[in-house]
Design a protein around this motif. Structure first.
Motif, PDB file in Angstrom:
ATOM      1  N   LYS A   1       1.040  -1.832   0.043  1.00 45.70           N
ATOM      2  CA  LYS A   1       0.187   0.164  -0.295  1.00 45.70           C
ATOM      3  C   LYS A   1       0.854   1.383   0.019  1.00 45.70           C
ATOM      4  N   LEU A  14      -6.126   8.308   0.271  1.00 47.36           N
ATOM      5  CA  LEU A  14      -6.083   7.630  -1.015  1.00 47.36           C
ATOM      6  C   LEU A  14      -7.466   6.078  -0.714  1.00 47.36           C
ATOM      7  N   ASP A  15      -7.023   5.778   0.339  1.00 49.06           N
ATOM      8  CA  ASP A  15      -7.602   4.200   0.460  1.00 49.06           C
ATOM      9  C   ASP A  15      -7.610   4.025   1.960  1.00 49.06           C
ATOM     10  N   ASN A  32       0.640  14.248  -7.086  1.00 51.23           N
ATOM     11  CA  ASN A  32       0.572  12.859  -8.459  1.00 51.23           C
ATOM     12  C   ASN A  32       1.472  11.584  -8.655  1.00 51.23           C
ATOM     13  N   ILE A  57       1.115   9.476  -6.127  1.00 47.35           N
ATOM     14  CA  ILE A  57       0.306   8.429  -6.391  1.00 47.35           C
ATOM     15  C   ILE A  57      -0.344   7.162  -6.990  1.00 47.35           C
ATOM     16  N   TRP A  63      -1.998   4.745  -9.546  1.00 48.66           N
ATOM     17  CA  TRP A  63      -3.115   4.649 -10.694  1.00 48.66           C
ATOM     18  C   TRP A  63      -4.362   3.879 -10.392  1.00 48.66           C
ATOM     19  N   THR A  64      -3.966   2.924 -10.167  1.00 45.66           N
ATOM     20  CA  THR A  64      -5.365   1.293  -9.475  1.00 45.66           C
ATOM     21  C   THR A  64      -5.068   1.089  -8.583  1.00 45.66           C
ATOM     22  N   ARG A  65      -5.281  -0.048  -8.098  1.00 43.58           N
ATOM     23  CA  ARG A  65      -4.297  -0.694  -7.057  1.00 43.58           C
ATOM     24  C   ARG A  65      -4.077  -2.664  -7.211  1.00 43.58           C
ATOM     25  N   GLN A  66      -3.867  -2.366  -8.479  1.00 42.77           N
ATOM     26  CA  GLN A  66      -2.886  -3.579  -9.522  1.00 42.77           C
ATOM     27  C   GLN A  66      -1.535  -3.412  -8.264  1.00 42.77           C
ATOM     28  N   MET A  74      -1.179  -6.583  -5.606  1.00 41.57           N
ATOM     29  CA  MET A  74      -1.561  -7.719  -5.938  1.00 41.57           C
ATOM     30  C   MET A  74       0.572  -8.566  -6.241  1.00 41.57           C
TER      31      MET A  74
END
Lengths: 425, 425
Positions: free
Chosen positions: B189, B338-339, B406, B408, B410-413, B416
């Motif tokens: 994260k 952010l999450d 910026n 941060i 782009w996705t949560r990819q 994984m």
């Protein structure tokens, strides 16, 4: 033309040639301008006054502002957050070069602590209309923006007419792909299943409701108070033969019945913070015991009003909440917040697509409205890009359930497609 | 013994055989008991009094309470949130069968609006110590719990001595695997990179700091005010030859210097809501321009104090915030959230592992402390499982950055592993 890190979309307009009619520039004009720029946090821009000569700021900056009259200068000093937009739309203020880049400079300067926006913000807060978004007030506010005509929005939105932040699994996918990916992401977050009863609060032109009914076999009741949007959504569902979706021209406060899933994408901005608790009460009233919900909304890091111009001219009655303020929807009713995702940069990207399409049809828009309207919408779209790029605006998706619902997902594994990607293209 | 949906871990104890010494049960005793149970929201339990006979509630329920004296009944009625725990620890209250299931029944009943917990909560709030978690007060509070001796915690924690919620990529993985997966999830994260400067506020026995230094090459400064934990962490890092980690016996309020990553796992519960803004100020002081941070904490859906017993006997000075309250860390300083991920059920699972190990060493614990201590810790662990199962407690991980960063994701990819799984085993 100076070199600039242009967004490559908004027109790189030179100043218009006519500076005549405002008389000479005096030292006091330049003094007022300098004091004003200092109060704005000294943005890295250059300013020329109505004689066409450089007057303050950085003359070599790629971002140059032209103030075409003393009246415009004084209006700007008196109420910059309203008058910049109005005078830009009227053409008495001009920006040379990349408008997005210019606005980013302004926003970055204003984001500094103690700067003008904060002070003006406090003054202007007194006169805000969102303190009372009544049932009729909401209807008028929504009509102001969304009933400009479906033909207008069709020029620059995607095929499904989605007017909310898209989700770009990869940066380069098309707007159509990104809007589909956004709808898919929401359905996955909600773990939508066939036959589930969905309530959608604020459905726009009905795209998400169509998607859920078509791709998931959900039974959707979608609410909206924009007459034009509802008419479009009904007609399109009929034409496409989509059953299982019902569009209701009604306010979210009147939602009744029971649902398994509550979803609202891009409505919260129009609800007003004084109504968040009430919105939570509506959800509490309709959501089943094991139900889940998702709210997707523009937001911000620090509570402050929208810019006066945006709130008065573009989105009357609107307000973008902080995460803390959003929690006023959930906490009074004991909902559990399960997941929050910030998609800020995806909105900058979405808006860049919209702006590109808008500019491609600018002549047509000018014909149907006028040049002021085109400039106002250009400013709105460019300003929004700059806001999401600089972080003065955020985009939150918040997933929630009732307390103690143990059917919540164990991990985030279900958000991915079979190829292990976060979002299908 | 009645059938019960036992957690399979806590001992399925029969009542002790000795009921003598409290005299006869009168009708007024039963009347008091009935009124009390009604005020508690009528939990689906049965209650026997000191004559061993059923007195109120459901006699067939799998969850039976024995109140062994009139004094214990009256104490319970006067202050249930404190005296249930105290008298259970003392053995003057007993629960037949599955303790977790019994407590879940109680918590579900108390979660109903307007019930006792809320009313008692308000009264007891007045005397709370977390309103002033001063530097010395914090130190005393922390020592009360964490300086019980490393030997005690070693009996039932994992090898790395992590005393916070683990992350189970799959339900069946071991506690050791789940704690490693939790640390890996946090590092992902934060998108931790080699050489980055990390500040950890509240480092426990130093496991996460070791993980970040060993597996990511980060340079970690880890703060803790528990002398025993810091001594353990230093010794272990030395023994394992881990460079790049420094343990400081100091309060989070004294953190100085600059860092690229701020992380705090399981400390916020001891900070107290009046200090959230101040904690945000510490982060604002030390976090670099492009830095990111993560706070991992127990929380709750609706703001209310901890149970008196837990707050007084187990975790003095502690409080579990709602998401809204947590935002007081971020909003005053303009951080972007952010999450947020809610790992509530993972904590129930973690605690079940701890309880299993604790029960396997109960005799040893009783020898080192006493039987009351064993019962108190049994109640604390079972009560915590019940809280996370029923949703009276939540577990939040909140990721944040400075505004306008910026870089941060782009996705949560990136969360994984290469096999496309949310969390490596």
């Amino acid at each position: 033309m100076k070199s600039s890190k242009a967004c490559g979309v908004c027109p790189d307009t030179p100043f218009s040639a006519t500076f005549a009619g405002s008389g000479p520039v005096f030292e006091v004009d330049r003094w007022v301008l300098r004091a004003f720029l200092k109060g704005m946090g000294s943005p890295r821009i250059g300013v020329r006054l109505w004689d066409g000569e450089w007057a303050s700021g950085d003359p070599e900056s790629a971002h140059q502002l032209l103030i075409r009259s003393r009246r415009s200068l004084l209006r700007l000093v008196a109420n910059p957050l309203l008058c910049f937009g109005d005078d830009f739309s009227a053409g008495t203020l001009e920006v040379e070069g990349d408008l997005v880049g210019f606005l980013e400079e302004i926003y970055r300067a204003l984001a500094q602590p103690g700067e003008l926006r904060r002070r003006y913000g406090r003054l202007s807060r007194l006169s805000r209309s969102w303190w009372g978004n009544s049932l009729t007030g909401s209807r008028q506010n929504i009509q102001h923006h969304y009933d400009l005509g479906n033909d207008f929005y069709r020029l620059w939105l995607d095929d499904e007419m989605l007017y909310t932040c898209a989700y770009f699994p990869e940066f380069g996918v098309t707007l159509e792909q990104a809007q589909a990916a956004k709808m898919e992401l929401i359905c996955r977050k909600l773990r939508l299943k066939g036959g589930e009863r969905v309530v959608e609060a604020g459905c726009g032109w009905g795209g998400l409701a169509r998607y859920m009914a078509k791709n998931y076999g959900a039974r959707v009741r979608a609410f909206n108070i924009s007459a034009e949007q509802v008419a479009y959504a009904r007609e399109r569902a009929r034409r496409e033969g989509i059953s299982g979706v019902e569009y209701l021209e009604d306010d979210y406060r009147n939602i009744s019945g029971e649902c398994d899933v509550f979803v609202s994408v891009g409505m919260l901005e129009h609800v007003g913070p004084n109504n968040y608790r009430r919105l939570g009460g509506v959800i509490d009233r309709v959501l089943s015991r094991s139900g889940v919900g998702l709210i997707h909304s523009i937001g911000q890091d620090v509570a402050q009003p929208m810019s006066d111009w945006l709130e008065k001219r573009i989105f009357p009655g609107s307000y973008t909440p902080t995460p803390r303020e959003m929690m006023e929807i959930f906490e009074p009713w004991g909902f559990s917040v399960l997941d929050l995702e910030n998609l800020r940069l995806h909105y900058a990207r979405t808006l860049t697509h919209w702006l590109r399409r808008f500019e491609a049809h600018a002549a047509e828009v000018e014909q149907n409205f006028d040049a002021n309207f085109v400039r106002a919408w250009r400013l709105y779209l460019c300003g929004s890009i700059a806001s999401f790029e600089t972080g003065t605006l955020q985009l939150y998706q918040v997933l929630f359930s009732r307390q103690g619902n143990n059917e919540i997902p164990w991990t985030r594994q279900h958000l991915m497609d079979p190829e292990g990607r976060h979002g299908t293209v």
